[in-house]
Enzyme design. Structure first.
Site, PDB file in Angstrom:
ATOM      1  NE  ARG A  33      -2.813   1.327   3.483  1.00  0.00           N
ATOM      2  CZ  ARG A  33      -3.805   1.547   4.358  1.00  0.00           C
ATOM      3  NH1 ARG A  33      -5.038   1.771   3.925  1.00  0.00           N
ATOM      4  NH2 ARG A  33      -3.579   1.516   5.645  1.00  0.00           N
TER       5      ARG A  33
ATOM      6  CG  ASP B  31      -4.835   2.380  10.918  1.00  0.00           C
ATOM      7  OD1 ASP B  31      -5.773   3.129  11.270  1.00  0.00           O
ATOM      8  OD2 ASP B  31      -4.930   1.601   9.965  1.00  0.00           O
TER       9      ASP B  31
END
Length: 533
Positions: free
Chosen positions: A167, A447
């Site tokens: 990613r 996160d």
């Protein structure tokens, strides 16, 4: 300090160079990056400007809707390109940052896929980004094994590891340590470019697909840009068209209304869409946050089985399977609770129920944040989806309207919810400033999306003068009092020495300032990025 690189037009700004920087930022690699940025960065900036213009319309009361001008695409009979063999079974995927230990452990976790995350699970300190690229290069060169100097434990990739997906950072993020022709480079192009330049041909030679998770898209035009980037990079590297594959994270409210169009734009390169649930909640608040009709309840009340979250996940399944693409489920953020078997069992039961909902609805796989949750999710999907995927389940019974897509969850707004937003948001941000992107807090792996939800909801409650369930209005005075109390509790829990040695002074100021600001900042990580090396 700014240092001229060996490629004309490139400058590297780095206070402390990574030991692998010369290898990763070699002249050929920099030339490849410069070409990507010169070709595509202007379009990236134009698309970001389009986001800002659209936000003005949302702030004025406009609501998102399916596009009239692309109706023919939604009603057309077309499919995406065939899915490569190594990506046909993705029933459990694990995500995490790109440090060496995490990569090895995730590849060995038993999951079908590991998503190496340069975005939400990584703090973008320049050394982190370079070391992450070096670790991926070492993986494909067969030299990622290492011994932990602290424990003496050997870490080595086992036979038949998880498939790798990378990613890169979203279109909104810069790589401010690299300038191309005097302008800061796109973080997306930096991460993607280095990954394919160093590793794509090695990966293909080993029979593996260079595959990517692309985050934070807001329109099919942004997907078109990624498709052009993929096509050009393949050609420049001498790789057959269509070999690079993407899964798009549908984690913004506008993108959820353009899922068919996103699949269509990337049809040669796409294999699926994913329900990025935490960022989706953040995007819902951000895009509709000034509208009193969308004053959100406590974060805990916004669950995947109800309201706008249920609608978007069902529409994602239907849309993907109609086009021959995977519909991936969302993140289970729970982590093992050591020393409390009852609490641990309860947490795992929540994960199991969430995965049963996903598999039962037709998702082709799911995400977990911790290796211990891999077997929990695997057991559910093995039982409810014994085949490799559920592409044959078309969900023609699903009828989702615009109103379904923006239906708000029921639930209270509580002082406890306000306190949780403050406590979790600030602690995550403090760890991020210290270089950690995935942080265990209160039995969840958090996160960047966590901090974004937290400060977005605090801002919305303040801006709309929300009433708590006890009748009090969320005013700046109430927020400041609770904020000070929560930070005192965190300091006491961590110990004054640990708290004062950390970066809480910067984290508390930034979180408080952004919560009280008259205007809403697009991303918390944009001003925070200025505070790290």
């Amino acid at each position: 300090m700014t240092v001229a690189a060996s490629v004309p037009g490139i400058e590297i700004r780095a206070a402390a160079a990574s030991p692998r920087a010369d290898e990763i930022l070699s002249p050929p690699a920099l030339a490849f990056l410069a070409d990507l940025n010169r070709r595509y960065d202007a379009r990236r900036r134009e698309l970001l400007a389009r986001r800002a213009e659209r936000q003005k319309r949302f702030d004025a009361g406009e609501l998102p809707d399916f596009l009239i001008e692309t109706r023919a695409i939604r009603e057309g009979d077309w499919k995406v390109a065939p899915i490569p063999a190594d990506l046909l079974d993705r029933r459990v995927e694990i995500t995490g940052p790109v440090d060496r230990k995490m990569i090895v452990n995730a590849l060995n976790s038993g999951a079908k896929v590991f998503m190496a995350d340069f975005e939400d699970a990584s703090s973008p300190a320049f050394a982190n980004m370079i070391e992450g690229q070096a670790n991926l290069l070492d993986l494909w060169n067969g030299r990622i094994d290492f011994t932990d100097p602290a424990s003496g434990k050997l870490y080595a990739v086992k036979a038949k590891p998880a498939a790798l997906m990378v990613r890169p950072r979203g279109w909104h993020l810069d790589e401010r340590h690299v300038l191309v022709d005097g302008k800061v480079m796109s973080g997306s192009l930096f991460d993607f470019g280095l990954s394919v330049f160093h590793s794509a041909r090695l990966q293909l030679a080993k029979g593996s697909t260079p595959a990517f998770y692309l985050p934070k898209l807001e329109s099919h035009l942004e997907a078109r840009l990624w498709n052009d980037v993929f096509s050009h990079a393949e050609q420049a590297l001498g790789i057959e068209h269509g070999r690079f594959k993407a899964t798009i994270l549908i984690e913004t409210l506008p993108a959820a209304f353009e899922m068919d169009e996103i699949l269509f734009e990337l049809r040669d390169h796409i294999v699926g869409l994913n329900c990025g649930r935490w960022d989706y909640i953040f995007s819902f608040i951000k895009r509709l946050g000034k509208n009193p009709a969308f004053l959100t309840p406590d974060r805990a009340a916004m669950t995947m089985g109800k309201a706008f979250l249920a609608a978007y996940s069902l529409l994602l399944i239907k849309t993907c399977h109609k086009r021959g693409a995977f519909a991936m489920g969302g993140m289970a953020a729970q982590i093992p609770i050591k020393g409390d078997p009852a609490a641990n069992a309860a947490a795992f039961a929540k994960v199991r129920a969430d995965k049963e909902r996903e598999a039962g609805n037709g998702h082709d796989g799911t995400w977990v944040a911790h290796p211990d949750l891999v077997p929990v999710a695997q057991d559910v999907f093995d039982r409810l989806m014994p085949q490799a995927n559920q592409l044959s389940i078309l969900r023609d019974d699903v009828k989702i309207t615009r109103e379904d897509m923006i239906k708000l969850h029921d639930g209270a707004r509580s002082e406890a919810g306000l306190r949780e937003n403050i406590r979790v948001g600030v602690q995550y941000l403090e760890a991020w400033l210290r270089g950690r992107g995935a942080v265990p807090l209160y039995n969840l792996m958090e996160d960047a999306a966590t901090a974004e939800i937290s400060r977005a909801q605090v801002w919305q409650w303040l801006h709309l003068k929300a009433k708590l369930d006890d009748g009090r209005v969320v005013t700046p005075e109430l927020f400041k009092a609770i904020f000070a109390d929560e930070m005192a509790k965190v300091r006491a829990a961590l110990g004054p020495a640990v708290y004062d040695k950390g970066r809480f002074a910067e984290a508390t100021k930034l979180f408080e300032d952004m919560s009280l600001a008259p205007t809403f900042e697009e991303f918390l990580t944009l001003p925070a990025y200025k505070l790290i090396d």
